[in-house]
Design a protein around this motif. Structure first.
Motif, PDB file in Angstrom:
ATOM      1  N   VAL A 156       0.829  -1.206   0.000  1.00 52.70           N
ATOM      2  CA  VAL A 156       0.000   0.000   0.000  1.00 52.70           C
ATOM      3  C   VAL A 156       0.864   1.258   0.000  1.00 52.70           C
ATOM      4  O   VAL A 156       0.506   2.265  -0.614  1.00 52.70           O
ATOM      5  N   LYS A 157       2.014   1.177   0.645  1.00 49.98           N
ATOM      6  CA  LYS A 157       2.900   2.352   0.645  1.00 49.98           C
ATOM      7  C   LYS A 157       3.351   2.660  -0.773  1.00 49.98           C
ATOM      8  O   LYS A 157       3.331   3.799  -1.231  1.00 49.98           O
ATOM      9  N   ASN A 158       3.747   1.594  -1.433  1.00 46.38           N
ATOM     10  CA  ASN A 158       4.154   1.693  -2.806  1.00 46.38           C
ATOM     11  C   ASN A 158       3.056   2.311  -3.674  1.00 46.38           C
ATOM     12  O   ASN A 158       3.267   3.238  -4.464  1.00 46.38           O
ATOM     13  N   LYS A 159       1.839   1.773  -3.514  1.00 50.75           N
ATOM     14  CA  LYS A 159       0.721   2.242  -4.333  1.00 50.75           C
ATOM     15  C   LYS A 159       0.477   3.722  -4.093  1.00 50.75           C
ATOM     16  O   LYS A 159       0.275   4.508  -5.013  1.00 50.75           O
ATOM     17  N   PHE A 186       0.789   9.547  -5.482  1.00 53.80           N
ATOM     18  CA  PHE A 186       1.209  10.919  -5.232  1.00 53.80           C
ATOM     19  C   PHE A 186       2.171  11.405  -6.312  1.00 53.80           C
ATOM     20  O   PHE A 186       2.163  12.560  -6.696  1.00 53.80           O
ATOM     21  N   ASP A 187       3.010  10.483  -6.784  1.00 50.91           N
ATOM     22  CA  ASP A 187       3.921  10.847  -7.871  1.00 50.91           C
ATOM     23  C   ASP A 187       3.144  11.297  -9.087  1.00 50.91           C
ATOM     24  O   ASP A 187       3.464  12.304  -9.714  1.00 50.91           O
ATOM     25  N   LEU A 188       2.116  10.523  -9.422  1.00 48.57           N
ATOM     26  CA  LEU A 188       1.267  10.876 -10.560  1.00 48.57           C
ATOM     27  C   LEU A 188       0.668  12.252 -10.364  1.00 48.57           C
ATOM     28  O   LEU A 188       0.648  13.075 -11.269  1.00 48.57           O
ATOM     29  N   GLU A 189       0.185  12.508  -9.136  1.00 50.08           N
ATOM     30  CA  GLU A 189      -0.410  13.805  -8.832  1.00 50.08           C
ATOM     31  C   GLU A 189       0.595  14.914  -9.092  1.00 50.08           C
ATOM     32  O   GLU A 189       0.288  15.918  -9.725  1.00 50.08           O
ATOM     33  N   GLN A 190       1.794  14.701  -8.602  1.00 45.54           N
ATOM     34  CA  GLN A 190       2.821  15.727  -8.774  1.00 45.54           C
ATOM     35  C   GLN A 190       3.139  15.950 -10.234  1.00 45.54           C
ATOM     36  O   GLN A 190       3.322  17.082 -10.676  1.00 45.54           O
ATOM     37  N   GLN A 191       3.195  14.864 -10.985  1.00 46.96           N
ATOM     38  CA  GLN A 191       3.494  14.991 -12.404  1.00 46.96           C
ATOM     39  C   GLN A 191       2.416  15.791 -13.104  1.00 46.96           C
ATOM     40  O   GLN A 191       2.701  16.622 -13.960  1.00 46.96           O
ATOM     41  N   ILE A 192       1.155  15.514 -12.728  1.00 44.91           N
ATOM     42  CA  ILE A 192       0.050  16.229 -13.361  1.00 44.91           C
ATOM     43  C   ILE A 192       0.163  17.719 -13.062  1.00 44.91           C
ATOM     44  O   ILE A 192       0.037  18.570 -13.946  1.00 44.91           O
ATOM     45  N   VAL A 193       0.405  18.034 -11.779  1.00 42.96           N
ATOM     46  CA  VAL A 193       0.489  19.450 -11.401  1.00 42.96           C
ATOM     47  C   VAL A 193       1.684  20.107 -12.084  1.00 42.96           C
ATOM     48  O   VAL A 193       1.590  21.228 -12.583  1.00 42.96           O
ATOM     49  N   ALA A 194       2.795  19.380 -12.142  1.00 40.88           N
ATOM     50  CA  ALA A 194       3.991  19.938 -12.777  1.00 40.88           C
ATOM     51  C   ALA A 194       3.744  20.200 -14.253  1.00 40.88           C
ATOM     52  O   ALA A 194       4.276  21.151 -14.834  1.00 40.88           O
ATOM     53  N   ALA A 195       2.944  19.361 -14.863  1.00 36.90           N
ATOM     54  CA  ALA A 195       2.666  19.548 -16.292  1.00 36.90           C
ATOM     55  C   ALA A 195       1.570  20.574 -16.521  1.00 36.90           C
ATOM     56  O   ALA A 195       1.152  20.809 -17.649  1.00 36.90           O
TER      57      ALA A 195
END
Lengths: 707, 151
Positions: free
Chosen positions: B126-129, B134-143
């Motif tokens: 679950v930590k991994n997931k 959160f990584d995806l979220e950050q990528q979206i915001v960064a883009a």
């Protein structure tokens, strides 16, 4: 002589007859044998397929376990790697490859589950309109980049009436995602339209969505008859479901102007692992597993419907998928403000001819709900106009049809810049005539300016402009001219779609700036203005996307904007030793408007309460307000648990004649635990992971008990 | 182009987490608590959960390593873990805690160790997931995109 001839002739005919009969019988036997062989072969093939499915399901499971192992190992590698090194980047890529594998496996596993008949649909309440808007918005942004418009067509507005339904939202979203994704993949220009309409089934209507394709028995094929019974049993079960008075049939169409599918492939695209040759597809790298349509078909059938490809007209390019499902309608009174839009069914006789495809039937149900079309409001709508200036042609067409046929508004569609000022002048002339006709004063002297004419609101004008068409100076001039001396008894609302180049502060306060796409809740918001009288000053309402989440938040500067939060002004003490739980609880309580204080165990809590009580005493004897309005106390803590703490707090409170309500957080709800809670002196209990709702309910209960 | 693919991946990923039982309704409630005045709430709570859990898992390992295991202490730790995991909606971790507590009652060290092993696995998953999410979220915001709301 003759007799012999006759006998010979007779003999010959008998022999011929016998030969023919034998030949026929032999042929029949041969056909029967071939058929039996064919049946066996089919059965065997089915068996093999089922075995394959089960085996691959098992294999999938094992593969997933291994992938989970890889996942854990990657994590452990990360722990050992220095954060900025290349190793971490490689690990990231490994991670995403693993995720891709997992996703592919999941889709295969799901299809297996459905084939084995093990898939179960969830039943949860959800909002259909919200789902549609959400799904279309995602693909809208996709399409916007290649100039493909993605339109949500409300059709006859019937979805609004049955918006709250019970069914499997996730699977329905999956089906829609699949179809829209396919449309998006194969369409490089034009538009993709999602049409939805709903129909409540009457008792006399028996839809038979499951096509009964099994052949009836031939002679001795008793096994076939068995299959026939099974499928008719299926149909019977579905029919009883459909006889539920709350059953609503939703029909969806995904129509695109893309490559299209040749007629001979119309059936086979639904077969698993078949992909239409997409050498020329737009996203060349997007290779799917070819399972999407198969899964969609299985899911649609599970929901009681059927999916297929609709033939388009001659010369129309692209594909149109249509499917229907059955859901149970829920109590619609909770649904939102959209329902104030009263669809004008007075124009029903035009509908059949104009809409084509015959999607609604004039159910008496609709009449009873949409019946309060008073003459005056009807007239107002007759006089109301909408001027539409959008970039996208198909969207203009869809909106025009909806507003004209369903709502009964007059719609002027502007396609080119030159038309704009002409249309504005035309509409203004008309309303000026109307305004002067409807004004309350019987003699209108020429000295009174039109803008001063008073009287009840007689018409609404909405102008919707897509700033993407390129605002020219002529347009601004035409708008200014239009607004000048605008009659008071006509309401004007201008909606600007998208912001570029717009100086918002210079716009009058009744103008609205809205983000594209114009559909769903945003469309209804605009249409509301044509149905309700807004008197007094209304502040400028901005419908925008907050930067973090795609919420539609109304940020009105003006009256009644601040909603009073339920716990505003209350002071709440949270006692919890688990840091995560503490943070969540405090945030939940703060969000309800209260000020929060925290303690990590029972002893701290007792100290804090005693301190608070003695401080109050110093302020003055007249203040009887307690230091906290409520205490949320965890039962099991180290260093002094909740029970002990409560007992001590109650003892101290008795000295001041105060009693602060204490709500216990507990993980156990058995009687002995709840007895302990009440014996210790607490007032109520809620589960440990409670957030806003449960806390409010507990507080509510306590307040009511007091009264 | 990237933004939309990322958004779609995000939605599908989130859907799959709920579907596979890694997250439950409590996580959705967490998301609802996040707003403009509290924009990083979910990440903060989940980070706190990670910290708490790793500490507890360490404590559990050490406690079960002793020659005379203090089962009351072990139980207390598991209780904490159950509370925090259920609060963030980490359903599978929470579900592992229940049999664990039974083993503590029975004072069965072997069984407890097995449970601990399983919880560690589920926690890692679950930590991994969540980190991926959160990584995806950050990528979206960064883009430059907005994070889609998933329900």
């Amino acid at each position: 002589m003759l007799i012999i001839l006759m006998m010979v002739a007779l003999a010959i005919s008998i022999v011929t007859f016998v030969i023919l009969a034998i030949r026929a019988a032999r042929r029949e036997m041969y056909l029967c044998a071939a058929l039996i062989k064919q049946m066996e072969a089919t059965q065997q093939a089915e068996r093999i397929s089922m075995n394959k499915t089960t085996a691959s399901a098992r294999a999938n499971h094992d593969v997933r376990a291994s992938l989970a192992g890889i996942s854990g190992l990657i994590w452990m590698c990360r722990l050992q790697a220095s954060p900025e090194s290349k190793l971490v980047k490689y690990l990231d890529r490994m991670e995403s490859c693993k995720n891709d594998l997992l996703d592919m496996l999941n889709s295969i596993l799901d299809q297996n589950k459905i084939e084995e008949g093990k898939k179960q649909l969830r039943e949860e309440e959800f909002d259909m309109e919200e789902l549609l808007e959400h799904v279309v918005s995602i693909y809208y942004t996709n399409g916007a980049m290649k100039n493909v418009d993605v339109i949500l067509d409300p059709c006859d507005g019937s979805v609004t009436w049955f918006s709250r339904v019970k069914g499997d939202r996730i699977e329905l979203q999956r089906i829609l995602n699949n179809l829209l994704q396919n449309a998006d993949k194969f369409t490089s220009e034009g538009h993709i339209t999602l049409r939805v309409w709903a129909r409540k089934l009457g008792f006399d209507q028996s839809s038979n969505p499951v096509p009964n394709t099994r052949i009836t028995s031939i002679g001795c094929m008793s096994c076939l008859r068995l299959h026939n019974d099974e499928s008719s049993a299926e149909v019977r079960v579905l029919n009883t479901f459909q006889e539920d008075p709350n059953c609503v049939e939703f029909t969806f169409e995904v129509d695109d102007t893309g490559k299209g599918i040749p007629k001979e492939n119309h059936k086979s695209v639904f077969e698993n692992y078949v992909q239409v040759n997409d050498q020329t597809s737009v996203h060349g790298s997007q290779a799917g597993t070819g399972l999407g349509l198969g899964i969609s078909q299985s899911l649609v059938r599970l929901m009681g419907g059927e999916i297929g490809i609709v033939d388009k007209g001659i010369g129309e390019k692209g594909t149109c998928f249509r499917f229907n499902i059955f859901l149970l309608a829920c109590d619609q009174t909770q649904a939102h403000k959209h329902q104030t839009i009263r669809v004008d069914y007075a124009r029903e006789d035009d509908l059949e001819s104009q809409l084509g495809g015959g999607y609604i039937s004039s159910d008496s149900y609709y009449h009873s709900v949409a019946s309060d079309n008073s003459i005056t409001s009807h007239q107002k709508r007759e006089n109301s106009s909408v001027i539409l200036f959008l970039r996208e042609e198909e969207r203009s067409r869809v909106l025009r049809r909806f507003m004209k046929d369903m709502i009964g508004l007059k719609v002027h569609v502007v396609n080119r810049h030159e038309q704009f000022s002409q249309t504005l002048k035309k509409v203004k002339k008309k309303i000026i005539n109307l305004a002067s006709y409807n004004s309350s004063s019987s003699e209108t002297s020429k000295d009174i300016p039109l803008s001063a004419l008073d009287g009840p609101l007689s018409a609404f004008i909405s102008i919707i402009i897509d700033t993407g068409v390129g605002l020219t100076r002529e347009m601004s001039r035409a708008m200014a001219e239009f607004r000048k001396d605008f009659p008071k008894n006509v309401s004007l609302r201008v909606v600007w779609l998208d912001k570029p180049g717009l100086d918002e502060d210079k716009l009058p306060s009744t103008d609205i700036v809205m983000e594209k796409p114009l559909h769903g809740s945003r469309l209804y918001h605009i249409l509301k203005f044509t149905q309700e009288i807004k008197d007094g000053t209304t502040s400028r309402i901005k419908i925008q996307q907050s930067p973090v989440r795609q919420d539609v938040s109304v940020d009105a500067k003006g009256a009644d904007s601040s909603k009073k939060l339920p716990l505003t002004g209350k002071k709440i003490l949270v006692v919890e030793d688990n840091a995560t739980l503490l943070m969540v609880c405090r945030t939940a309580v703060s969000k309800l408007g209260a000020t929060t204080y925290a303690c990590k165990n029972g002893r701290e809590a007792v100290d804090k309460v005693c301190e608070g009580l003695s401080n109050r005493r110093h302020i003055g004897p007249s203040t009887s307000s307690p230091p906290f309005d409520y205490i949320l106390m965890d039962c099991e803590m180290s260093e002094m648990n909740g029970f002990e703490a409560t007992k001590r707090i109650r003892k101290e409170e008795a000295r001041y004649g105060i009693r602060i309500p204490i709500i216990a957080f507990t993980a156990h709800t058995q009687k002995e635990e709840t007895d302990k809670i009440f014996q210790a002196g607490m007032d109520y209990y809620i589960p440990k992971e409670s957030k806003g709702n449960e806390i409010l309910k507990a507080i509510d209960y306590i307040e009511h008990r007091r009264v | 182009m990237e933004v939309v693919q990322l958004q779609r991946s995000f939605v599908e990923y989130m859907d799959s987490l709920f579907r596979e039982g890694f997250l439950d309704a409590q996580f959705s409630q967490l998301q609802q608590l996040q707003d403009d005045s509290n924009p990083d709430f979910v990440v903060e709570v989940v980070s706190l959960f990670f910290e708490d859990s790793e500490r507890l898992l360490n404590d559990l390992t050490m406690a079960l390593d002793q020659p005379n295991v203090d089962f009351k202490q072990v139980d207390a730790h598991v209780h904490q873990l159950k509370g925090s995991s259920s609060s963030v909606g980490a359903q599978r971790v929470k579900n592992c805690c229940i049999p664990f507590r039974n083993c503590c009652e029975e004072q069965n060290t072997e069984a407890c160790l097995r449970c601990l092993q399983q919880i560690k696995q589920e926690y890692l998953l679950v930590k991994n997931k969540l980190q991926t999410l959160f990584d995806l979220e950050q990528q979206i915001v960064a883009a430059g995109g907005a994070i889609p709301m998933v329900q």
